[in-house]
Design an enzyme around this catalytic site. Structure first.
Site, mmCIF file in Angstrom:
data_model
loop_
_atom_site.group_PDB
_atom_site.id
_atom_site.type_symbol
_atom_site.label_atom_id
_atom_site.label_comp_id
_atom_site.label_asym_id
_atom_site.label_seq_id
_atom_site.Cartn_x
_atom_site.Cartn_y
_atom_site.Cartn_z
ATOM 1 N N ARG A 149 -12.449 -16.105 2.585
ATOM 2 C CA ARG A 149 -11.848 -14.992 3.335
ATOM 3 C C ARG A 149 -10.461 -14.689 2.792
ATOM 4 O O ARG A 149 -10.136 -13.552 2.544
ATOM 5 C CB ARG A 149 -11.811 -15.191 4.840
ATOM 6 N N TYR A 156 5.710 7.651 5.497
ATOM 7 C CA TYR A 156 4.282 7.755 5.238
ATOM 8 C C TYR A 156 3.572 8.073 6.557
ATOM 9 O O TYR A 156 3.609 7.270 7.483
ATOM 10 C CB TYR A 156 3.754 6.468 4.610
ATOM 11 N N ASP A 167 9.224 -0.206 2.817
ATOM 12 C CA ASP A 167 8.073 0.315 2.084
ATOM 13 C C ASP A 167 8.599 0.794 0.732
ATOM 14 O O ASP A 167 9.284 1.811 0.646
ATOM 15 C CB ASP A 167 7.427 1.460 2.874
ATOM 16 N N LYS A 198 -1.090 2.825 -5.258
ATOM 17 C CA LYS A 198 -0.286 3.818 -5.951
ATOM 18 C C LYS A 198 0.176 3.253 -7.303
ATOM 19 O O LYS A 198 -0.633 2.958 -8.142
ATOM 20 C CB LYS A 198 0.864 4.270 -5.054
HETATM 21 C C1 LIG Z 1 -0.298 5.503 0.405
HETATM 22 C C2 LIG Z 1 0.897 4.989 1.087
HETATM 23 C C3 LIG Z 1 0.789 4.057 2.138
HETATM 24 C C4 LIG Z 1 -0.551 3.581 2.665
HETATM 25 O O1 LIG Z 1 -1.231 2.824 1.711
HETATM 26 P P1 LIG Z 1 -2.834 2.731 1.575
HETATM 27 O O2 LIG Z 1 -3.015 1.883 0.374
HETATM 28 O O3 LIG Z 1 -3.349 4.137 1.434
HETATM 29 O O4 LIG Z 1 -3.330 2.093 2.830
HETATM 30 C C5 LIG Z 1 1.960 3.592 2.698
HETATM 31 N N1 LIG Z 1 3.174 4.009 2.264
HETATM 32 C C6 LIG Z 1 3.317 4.899 1.266
HETATM 33 C C7 LIG Z 1 4.674 5.324 0.831
HETATM 34 C C8 LIG Z 1 2.188 5.413 0.646
HETATM 35 O O5 LIG Z 1 2.325 6.325 -0.326
#
Ligand SMILES: *Cc1c(COP(=O)(O)O)cnc(C)c1O
Length: 381
Positions: free
Chosen positions: A54, A106, A179, A204
């Site tokens: 897991r 986001y 983030d 990303k």
């Molecule tokens: C895409 C994104 C997220 C979310 O990520 P996922 O991989 O789609 O769950 C969070 N923060 C930012 C800045 C993003 O571009």
């Protein structure tokens, strides 16, 4: 794995920490799909770190160790998505705890926070990241346990001063989580500026090829809170697949080249189109006209990232007329891939969105910048 810490981050990433498989001599790690791991006659595990698949997939370790090195972190954890990584931090709080986050961030996470905090008994205040004092005013001493920021903030690219936010958070007894999906560790290492936790949508730039959904956290300290985060992943099970973890280690080998190229092209494009007669504004932290430029210079090194926005004259209609004509840019959501994308956020987020209706968000890839400029020129003509 040999000792790697004195090497430059570019070297660590390109070589995936100088990985060599000692059994076979392979220079690329295998994909390990096994869900279970054997015990010997004495009931001891052959490899003590691996018992059940897991959250004990051997394929995670190399990526987690590499990300921790690149972020200057004590440890890192992979998740099944960026959202799974972010929500695991929030799920590690306790009822009654208070969270502060930016109004523009986001949007998937903002929407989740609004509904989840209510159901989970957590307090939430959203602050305006474009003003200097709003964060300090939103924090409640002793009650706020998590300050969440994103910088540059998607998709208006407001820049938040990480060191100042860390000071405000810590003074109130809160953790600062950042983030850092958009700058990546190539351009900003939030822990060096005082952050406690760094979050990535590895979907990303970290992976960079629009073919994996993944997330990651990195931590400055392996404390009780981090243990709770580890338990949320291990027990709730928001884990990454073994093939996705393998693709991520491959994508991260070219992270530095991709992010630097995207940043350089984004700056060229921002400078080229600033003042264009069909545009109200070009929003990019690398432009001296951007209100967050001075802070961005301080906390971003080697570039300002591959993301920028255009505000098009003529409102939503004007923006949609431009996006319609794009031929090299692909009309799609997401960001951080090698191919350039363009999108109209307001159409996606709808009436509750704080995003201006005239805004187009551009994710710059690694194509010829002349091709990208020519495409935008003909679309704006
Ligand atoms: C895409 C994104 C997220 C979310 O990520 P996922 O991989 O789609 O769950 C969070 N923060 C930012 C800045 C993003 O571009």
């Amino acid at each position: 794995m040999s000792k790697t810490t004195s090497l430059a981050p570019e070297t660590l990433a390109a070589q995936a920490l100088h990985y060599v498989d000692l059994q076979t001599g392979a220079v690329i790690p295998p994909i390990q799909p096994s869900t279970t791991f054997v015990r010997d006659e004495n009931y001891e595990l052959l490899a003590p770190a691996h018992s059940y698949g897991r959250d004990e997939n051997p394929g995670y370790l190399i990526v987690e160790k590499l990300l921790a090195e690149l972020e200057g972190a004590r440890a890192a954890l992979l998740f099944s998505s960026g959202m799974a990584a972010a929500t695991s931090v929030v799920q590690s709080l306790k009822p009654g705890d208070h969270i502060v986050a930016p109004k523009v961030m986001y949007w998937g996470l903002r929407n989740w926070l609004i509904s989840f905090c209510d159901n989970w008994g957590l307090g939430l205040d959203l602050f305006d990241a474009s003003g200097p004092d709003a964060l300090a005013q939103a924090v409640r001493k002793g009650e706020t346990k998590l300050v969440w920021i994103e910088t540059p903030c998607n998709p208006t690219w407001d820049v938040i001063d990480i060191a100042a936010a860390a000071g405000i958070a810590h003074e109130s007894g809160a953790r600062l989580a950042v983030d850092s999906t958009v700058p990546t560790p190539v351009l900003t290492q939030p822990i060096k500026h005082g952050a406690d936790i760094v979050m990535h949508s590895a979907t990303k730039y970290l992976n960079g090829h629009a073919d994996v959904v993944a997330g990651a956290l990195a931590t400055a300290k392996e404390d009780d809170f981090w243990e709770r985060v580890c338990k949320v992943r291990a027990e709730a099970g928001a884990i990454l697949g073994s093939f996705e973890a393998w693709l991520l280690q491959r994508g991260m080998r070219t992270l530095f080249l991709r992010v630097r190229q995207a940043s350089q092209s984004a700056l060229t494009i921002a400078k080229h189109f600033e003042g264009h007669t069909k545009l109200e504004a070009v929003i990019y932290p690398g432009l001296p006209s951007h209100p967050g430029h001075a802070i961005a210079r301080r906390q971003m090194q080697g570039g300002f990232g591959g993301m920028l926005s255009f505000r098009v004259k003529g409102g939503a209609k004007g923006a949609l007329a431009v996006i319609k004509k794009c031929q090299v840019f692909t009309r799609a959501t997401s960001l951080g891939g090698v191919e350039s994308l363009i999108e109209h956020r307001y159409s996606i987020e709808g009436a509750t969105s704080p995003i201006p209706k005239d805004l187009l968000r551009l994710s710059i890839g690694i194509e010829s910048v002349e091709d990208l400029i020519a495409d935008l020129e003909q679309a704006l003509a």
